[in-house]
Design an enzyme around this catalytic site. Sequence first.
Site, PDB file in Angstrom:
ATOM      1  N   ASP A   1      35.219  33.591  43.151  1.00 57.62           N
ATOM      2  CA  ASP A   1      35.166  35.055  43.013  1.00 57.62           C
ATOM      3  C   ASP A   1      34.974  35.661  44.392  1.00 57.62           C
ATOM      4  OD1 ASP A   1      34.911  37.667  42.271  1.00 57.62           O
ATOM      5  OD2 ASP A   1      32.983  37.449  41.278  1.00 57.62           O
TER       6      ASP A   1
ATOM      7  N   HIS B   1      39.695  40.782  46.574  1.00 57.86           N
ATOM      8  CA  HIS B   1      38.668  41.476  47.361  1.00 57.86           C
ATOM      9  C   HIS B   1      37.971  40.498  48.295  1.00 57.86           C
ATOM     10  CE1 HIS B   1      35.169  40.134  44.901  1.00 57.86           C
ATOM     11  NE2 HIS B   1      35.956  40.283  43.859  1.00 57.86           N
TER      12      HIS B   1
ATOM     13  N   GLU C   1      34.517  45.580  46.210  1.00 58.72           N
ATOM     14  CA  GLU C   1      34.735  45.491  44.747  1.00 58.72           C
ATOM     15  C   GLU C   1      33.430  45.286  44.000  1.00 58.72           C
ATOM     16  OE1 GLU C   1      35.279  43.994  40.789  1.00 58.72           O
ATOM     17  OE2 GLU C   1      34.380  42.848  42.416  1.00 58.72           O
TER      18      GLU C   1
ATOM     19  N   ASP D   1      34.764  40.943  49.615  1.00 58.67           N
ATOM     20  CA  ASP D   1      33.297  40.882  49.566  1.00 58.67           C
ATOM     21  C   ASP D   1      32.844  39.913  48.477  1.00 58.67           C
ATOM     22  OD1 ASP D   1      34.303  42.714  47.626  1.00 58.67           O
ATOM     23  OD2 ASP D   1      32.315  43.608  47.383  1.00 58.67           O
TER      24      ASP D   1
ATOM     25  N   HIS E   1      29.178  34.689  40.036  1.00 58.38           N
ATOM     26  CA  HIS E   1      27.944  35.360  40.476  1.00 58.38           C
ATOM     27  C   HIS E   1      26.730  34.436  40.304  1.00 58.38           C
ATOM     28  CE1 HIS E   1      29.733  39.707  40.082  1.00 58.38           C
ATOM     29  NE2 HIS E   1      30.583  38.848  40.594  1.00 58.38           N
TER      30      HIS E   1
END
Length: 505
Positions: A162, A130, A196, A132, A470
Amino acid sequence: MWDLAPSIAAAAGSALLGLVSVVVGRTLLARRRHYVFSPADLSSADLTAEDLQGSEQRLAGGLAIPTISVSHDAPPPKKELLDYHKHLRESFPTVFNSPLVTVEIVNELSLLLTVHGSRSELRPYLLLSHMDVVPVNEERWNHPPFGGLIKDGFIIGRGAIDVKQTTHAILESLEHRLKTGDAPKRSLFVALGHDEEINGTRGAKEIGKLLGERGAQPLFIIDEGTAILDRFMPGVRSLVGVVGVCEKGYLSVEVTARGEAGHSSIPPPETAVGRLGHALARLHPNPQPLLLGRGPEMELIQLAGAVAKGPFRFVYANFWLFKGLIQKAFLKNRAMQATIQTSTAVTIIKGGYKENVVPGEATAVINHRVSPLMDRDAVIAVDRAAMRDPSLELKVLRESAPSPIAPYGEEDGPFGLIGATLQQMYGDEAMAVPGVMIANTDTRHYLELTDHVYRFNPIVLRPDQLGMYHGDNEMIAVDNYHHCVRFYYRLMKNSESDAAVAKMP
Ligand SMILES: [Zn+2]
């Protein structure tokens, strides 16, 4: 009576001797995994340092573009996503202009690439990533999160693990193949979603629907997921590629307590708020069951029994005897615990609206991430039993079932392809083991296409680096990223080797 003591000692001695021989026997029997493919059966092709030149700058350039998914209600970052498309087109000109590649823009901002292999009779495969990323808390970063910086051997920025690194790694290996005239024999799809981080309902869901309508039946799917873990189990020094074979489910249950409403100066003996509070307080001392030994983690423990060093080897190889000890180790780490248990968290609580009024109703929301070994009714039954109040009303607010468990046996072709590819790269002791993915991925939008759905991030991580997901100061070592590119390159080549074609036409 005096003569009994020696015979008890003798009996105990022989029992102990028996136990020791079982423990030793089991330890000797524990063996490494041999996948359906041995590394030598597959392609020997690999990328050289020269082939990888410039790849880290291209990734850094991609990290500099803030394609942030803010929230479910906010519009997608359209300008940034289109800038990122442009960066990909410029970085991988052969891929985006090849007559062998069909490039489609799906729902304005997602990308679907169909790479037409020369042997159209072979089943294709599907690689997901992904584009984003999640927001950043910039003050806590040591370097700008969107600076596109490469420093001291690290590529730094939001999306480094990520998961822009897999978007880039897949395209790097394809670019190299097409540029050098080594066009793929087996067709593949590359699907790059744009949302995502906010459920993928605009991106992956639309791509999944499109592929379904076209009747695509990929041999396997690999999306982001668990990584190649370094030193994360005591005594295990080899690298363990944890391949997510399933995803936990999601279940939010609303609990309502009712009681007599009235003025707070003459309160009833029991109130809705009090009843709810009592019930919720019983949840944590009476948790959902621990399921260690019944899910895919058993494979990990067995494999650890084959490769661990020193006394740890005895422990892992004798799960029947040391289950308690191993379970303790799982419970020490919240992420590990979450792989063997349905999690429980009370996230919302509401009751009352005025300080001098006893409310007639109070509600709470319990959020569960459901183990693939349980279903909704089983989870709710545990909640009910824990709260011990039959008058409470329970209502399901939102749910999605756990995903099915993808095949991971030694004889399985696609799983073996991943395992053998890791062994080619990291040596015989490297392993692919099945794991439970505790977060959700875009794969949920592709489950109809095949049962071979894997969630795997082919980069090496230590336990202390997991917080970068994150989190702050997300980065990847240049060498680690190069290995990520090499993983996809080898996987592509291996998937079309004679041995793989014979087993998986
Ligand atoms: Zn991700």
